[in-house]
Scaffold this motif. Structure first.
Motif, PDB file in Angstrom:
ATOM      1  N   GLU A 698       0.825  -1.208   0.000  1.00 20.55           N
ATOM      2  CA  GLU A 698       0.000   0.000   0.000  1.00 20.55           C
ATOM      3  C   GLU A 698       0.861   1.261   0.000  1.00 20.55           C
ATOM      4  OE1 GLU A 698      -3.457   0.164  -0.185  1.00 20.55           O
ATOM      5  OE2 GLU A 698      -3.110  -1.932  -0.726  1.00 20.55           O
ATOM      6  N   ILE A 699       1.963   1.232   0.740  1.00 16.97           N
ATOM      7  CA  ILE A 699       2.860   2.404   0.797  1.00 16.97           C
ATOM      8  C   ILE A 699       3.471   2.665  -0.572  1.00 16.97           C
ATOM      9  CG2 ILE A 699       5.038   3.263   1.746  1.00 16.97           C
ATOM     10  CD1 ILE A 699       2.774   3.434   3.696  1.00 16.97           C
ATOM     11  N   ILE A 700       3.892   1.579  -1.234  1.00 19.05           N
ATOM     12  CA  ILE A 700       4.498   1.735  -2.565  1.00 19.05           C
ATOM     13  C   ILE A 700       3.481   2.325  -3.536  1.00 19.05           C
ATOM     14  CG2 ILE A 700       5.463   0.471  -4.517  1.00 19.05           C
ATOM     15  CD1 ILE A 700       6.701  -1.459  -2.483  1.00 19.05           C
ATOM     16  N   GLY A 715       9.574   5.270   3.339  1.00 20.04           N
ATOM     17  CA  GLY A 715       8.995   4.058   3.914  1.00 20.04           C
ATOM     18  C   GLY A 715       9.201   4.082   5.404  1.00 20.04           C
ATOM     19  N   MET A 716       9.328   2.895   6.005  1.00 21.81           N
ATOM     20  CA  MET A 716       9.568   2.872   7.449  1.00 21.81           C
ATOM     21  C   MET A 716      10.265   1.574   7.837  1.00 21.81           C
ATOM     22  SD  MET A 716       5.994   1.824   9.322  1.00 21.81           S
ATOM     23  CE  MET A 716       5.034   0.391   8.822  1.00 21.81           C
ATOM     24  N   ASP A 717      10.994   1.652   9.017  1.00 25.16           N
ATOM     25  CA  ASP A 717      11.517   0.483   9.704  1.00 25.16           C
ATOM     26  C   ASP A 717      10.550   0.207  10.839  1.00 25.16           C
ATOM     27  OD1 ASP A 717      13.662   0.594   8.017  1.00 25.16           O
ATOM     28  OD2 ASP A 717      14.904   1.742   9.406  1.00 25.16           O
ATOM     29  N   ILE A 759       9.871   1.113  -0.636  1.00 18.73           N
ATOM     30  CA  ILE A 759      10.649   0.770  -1.828  1.00 18.73           C
ATOM     31  C   ILE A 759      11.967   0.139  -1.423  1.00 18.73           C
ATOM     32  CG2 ILE A 759      11.992   1.790  -3.696  1.00 18.73           C
ATOM     33  CD1 ILE A 759       9.195   1.461  -4.478  1.00 18.73           C
ATOM     34  N   TYR A 760      12.343  -0.965  -2.104  1.00 21.66           N
ATOM     35  CA  TYR A 760      13.604  -1.648  -1.855  1.00 21.66           C
ATOM     36  C   TYR A 760      14.136  -2.124  -3.199  1.00 21.66           C
ATOM     37  CZ  TYR A 760      16.973  -5.024  -0.022  1.00 21.66           C
ATOM     38  OH  TYR A 760      18.108  -5.715   0.264  1.00 21.66           O
ATOM     39  N   HIS A 761      15.395  -1.792  -3.522  1.00 20.68           N
ATOM     40  CA  HIS A 761      15.935  -2.097  -4.847  1.00 20.68           C
ATOM     41  C   HIS A 761      16.346  -3.549  -4.995  1.00 20.68           C
ATOM     42  CE1 HIS A 761      15.719   1.982  -6.249  1.00 20.68           C
ATOM     43  NE2 HIS A 761      16.341   2.423  -5.141  1.00 20.68           N
TER      44      HIS A 761
END
Length: 847
Positions: A698-700, A715-717, A759-761
């Motif tokens: 949902e965040i993406i 984003g968040m940890d 997001i994470y590459h």
């Protein structure tokens, strides 16, 4: 001419100079002797003069002026002369030893001779013709000794030992035992053919040192030899077969000096040795393993000559004291040692002879200029006679002297300045430099020199000098034998140069009157120039000030008008800015109330958690960190969820750290809180891993809608826990931040997935679900990185996770509210006056 000692000196036309001692009724002739550079160089002498130092000046017909020092006759030098009968038979003197007739034996490269101290003549020991045991004419004799029977023992270079009987005039020859024609097992031969040293002990034992052959003891009753050799398997054998010299101790033992393996103390009866060697780690050990000579003085003290200086053996303490060139010795290679009746040690070295006083540790040196045969002496080529005279042998003959008659030269030099130059050119003065008391130079004469000399000719090569330039130097500077001084780039001013000289025995002249040196400065460094410049500068400053005052008065009026107008404008702008700032601040505070309302309430937490604390310290008014909680009942969930993971009542709690802090971080926290609530409430998802998977999607979508030109990386940890207090189970999923559990005073760390909720590459893998079976009194900690990353302390460093672990462990026994206070007080003290760098959130839950 009669000198101050009462000697008459006569100048002759053919026989050089003659001195006549009226008391002793003795005449001595000093004539030209062949090519001897130490003799007078013309036998036709025209004039004689004695100077204040006692030197005799001789004016000759064709030989110029000769200077004769009577004191040098005290250091007698004997050498070979083909034209003088009774001279030394060869200039290389290997050894000197006593005889029963008080005529010392001299071992040379030309054979053996005796010396008569009364006639100062040498008599060669002739060899018997047609006797096969007689030494060959060319045999080099390196050592000589007369035994108690009056027989003469000769140690040769390469031909063994010869024993000569003066009564029968017969020789007995001892050679190397393994030489052809000798029986190898009967010990009738030597262990080597080159014999460097012979020693006769008090008990009449005769010791022989063959080069490389250890020690040989001659057994008179059997006419055989006993060998003492190095045995690598026996630590009590002599340390080396290469021996330089030996000496008998007062207890009858033998001190053995080796050429490369230190010192040995040999018991002749048992054949056992005690070894002494150089130890680099022990300053009290032998200074060198390469030994040259041994000597026991009048007090029974053992002195060792080495190639690294002189050593003294302290018997009771078994330690060595060393003396080297740093202590005043002319050279560290000690060749031979003798002592005089006063207890002084006389040493031959590779730079002449010196006398060393063991009590005062003072050293005085003698070289070729003092009558020494040369600077090179032979090892152990020395002897002290009963009359007090000491003999030393070297490569250019032999020296003999009585230490009691050698006295210091009491006459200091008369110092004179002989030359003065500027810029390497002679400089014309009003008076001769000899009588000049003052010199005036220009600053352009930046390089000038003085030449000088000490007028004392006893041994002028040893005259030394020191100087002080008052106004520049604070102490006297010793310049050795240098007879010139150069000064460069001295500042303009007044100086006084003083120079002193000392004679060959270190007697210094008194302070000289000195030469005053004045260096005039350039005009721009004169006082009148400085005064003029100061006046001009003051006038310019005064004029400038007056000019500026007039100009500033005019500008002041204009400026005041402008300031009044600008002040009015700034007041109006200030009012607008303050109103805008108030609106922004009110908006942020309103956002804070909204954010606080969305955080998990204390009522919810108290109702569902047995004991807990929440330490929440935003960096700014609003925060990027947040904590969220929700109570779910599985009975209210969809059937699909129930099938996926059976459960009863669960309590969800999360600690999140959104990208950024302040207003941007607050926006992200609101977005993440809403997505968490939406996922649980509307999507009916209660598994921590599934919740994070869904929220990430949902965040993406929210931050990176399809077709967006710039991809947002926000984003968040997060750590999301699901507590089931009925089954005592804890399920959790973690994104980048770990979960800590303290159980039985041990901290257990549960690693997170190294991916954010955003997001994470890399590969977007599902979040992992971890399950913990809880026990009573377990404490669970959820946190963000703000606490560990805070800078502070004495060195301004980060607090770090390890220190946080130790802090939690040390306070785990406290109640949760007390833990919160400790954590709050600790981070405030750590931060000190530094700024808080990030939002801080720590949640502790005790089971």
């Amino acid at each position: 001419m009669e000198d101050k000692n009462g000697l008459l000196w006569l100048a002759t036309a053919e026989n050089g100079v003659i001195s006549y001692n009226q008391k002793a009724v003795k005449t001595t002739v000093y004539k030209k002797i062949g090519d001897d550079g130490n003799s007078i160089n013309d036998n036709l002498v025209l004039s004689l003069l004695e100077d204040k130092s006692g030197l005799i000046w001789c004016g000759t017909w064709q030989g110029g002026v000769n200077i004769f020092d009577p004191r040098k006759q005290l250091m007698e030098h004997y050498y070979y002369s083909s034209s003088e009968q009774g001279s030394l038979i060869n200039n290389t003197v290997w050894g000197i030893s006593k005889s029963r007739t008080n005529k010392p034996w001299i071992a040379t490269s030309g054979g053996i001779c005796s010396f008569d101290p009364n006639t100062h003549k040498f008599t060669k020991l002739e060899y018997t013709e047609f006797d096969p045991n007689t030494p060959a004419e060319q045999t080099i004799i390196q050592s000589v000794l007369e035994d108690i029977d009056g027989q003469i023992w000769l140690g040769s270079n390469g031909s063994g030992v010869f024993r000569y009987n003066p009564l029968t005039k017969k020789y007995r020859h001892y050679r190397y035992k393994d030489e052809p024609g000798f029986i190898t097992n009967d010990f009738s031969g030597l262990s080597g053919n080159t014999v460097t040293e012979l020693l006769l002990c008090k008990n009449e034992d005769l010791w022989i040192i063959p080069t490389g052959g250890g020690l040989n003891l001659f057994q008179r009753n059997q006419d055989k030899f006993k060998y003492f050799l190095n045995d690598e398997n026996d630590a009590e054998s002599i340390s080396s077969n290469s021996i330089s010299t030996i000496i008998e101790s007062k207890e009858g033992e033998i001190w053995v000096a080796t050429t490369n393996a230190g010192l040995n103390l040999l018991n002749p009866i048992t054949g056992k040795c005690k070894r002494f060697k150089h130890d680099p780690e022990n300053p009290n050990s032998l200074s060198d393993n390469k030994l040259t000579s041994l000597h026991i003085d009048n007090l029974g003290i053992l002195w060792i000559g080495t190639k690294s200086g002189l050593c003294c053996y302290i018997e009771g303490e078994e330690k060595f004291v060393s003396f080297t060139e740093k202590d005043g010795l002319p050279n560290n290679n000690i060749r031979s040692i003798e002592n005089d009746d006063a207890g002084n040690l006389w040493l031959s070295t590779n730079k002449g002879i010196c006398v060393f006083n063991p009590a005062t540790r003072k050293v005085k040196s003698y070289d070729v200029n003092d009558g020494v045969q040369s600077n090179e002496f032979k090892v152990n080529s020395s002897f002290k006679a009963n009359d007090g005279y000491i003999y030393f042998g070297g490569v250019k003959g032999m020296n003999r002297f009585n230490p009691r008659l050698l006295s210091d030269n009491p006459n200091p030099p008369n110092l004179v300045i002989t030359g003065f130059s500027v810029l390497n050119k002679p400089y014309m003065l009003k008076e001769d430099i000899l009588i000049t008391k003052e010199i005036k130079l220009s600053y352009k004469d930046y390089f000038f020199s003085f030449d000088f000399a000490g007028l004392e000719y006893t041994n002028s090569a040893k005259n030394k000098y020191k100087y002080i330039l008052e106004g520049f130097n604070e102490e006297w500077i010793n310049i050795g034998t240098t007879r010139s001084l150069t000064f460069t780039n001295l500042d303009p001013g007044e100086y006084t140069l003083r120079i002193q000289a000392c004679n060959n025995d270190g007697v210094w002249s008194s302070n000289s009157e000195g030469i005053r040196i004045t260096i005039t400065p350039p005009f721009w460094k004169t006082k009148w120039f400085f005064a003029s410049c100061i006046l001009i500068i003051i006038f310019c400053i005064y004029s400038y000030i007056k000019f500026r005052e007039k100009k500033l008065t005019k500008e002041k009026v204009v400026l005041e008008n402008k300031v009044e107008i600008r002040t009015k404008e700034l007041k109006e702008e200030k009012i607008k800015v303050e109103e805008a700032h108030k609106e922004i601040t009110d908006s942020i505070h309103y956002a804070k109330r909204i954010q606080r309302a969305l955080l998990a309430s204390d009522i919810l937490l108290k109702k569902n958690l047995p004991e807990y604390f929440v330490l929440y310290k935003p960096k700014d008014i609003v925060s990027g960190d947040f904590y969220w909680a929700y109570k779910v009942d599985a009975n209210n969930m969809s059937e699909n969820v129930k099938q996926v993971r059976a459960t009863s009542v669960k309590f969800l709690i999360a600690a999140g750290d959104c990208t950024g802090h302040g207003v941007p971080g607050a926006f992200m926290s609101l977005l993440n809180i809403s997505k968490l609530s939406e996922t649980v409430n509307e999507k009916k998802i209660i598994g921590p891993d599934l919740i994070l998977d869904h929220v990430r999607g949902e965040i993406i979508k929210a931050l990176n809608p399809e077709g967006a030109e710039v991809e947002s990386k926000d984003g968040m940890d997060c750590v999301l826990c699901a507590f089931d207090f009925n089954t005592m189970e804890l399920e959790f999923a973690a994104a980048n931040n770990p979960l800590w559990l303290i159980r039985n005073n041990e901290l257990i760390e549960y690693k997170p997935d190294k991916i954010p909720v955003g997001i994470y590459h890399g590969e977007l893998k599902p979040f992992s679900l971890q399950t913990i079976h809880l026990l009573k009194n377990d404490i669970v900690y959820l946190f963000t990185d703000g606490y560990a990353d805070q800078f502070g302390g004495e060195k301004g460093k980060k607090f770090k996770y390890q220190q946080l672990k130790e802090l939690l462990l040390s306070n785990a026994h406290l109640s949760m509210q007390e833990q919160k206070k400790v954590l709050d007080d600790t981070i405030e003290k750590w931060k000190g006056n530094l700024e808080q760098v990030d939002d801080i959130l720590i949640i502790g839950i005790k089971i």
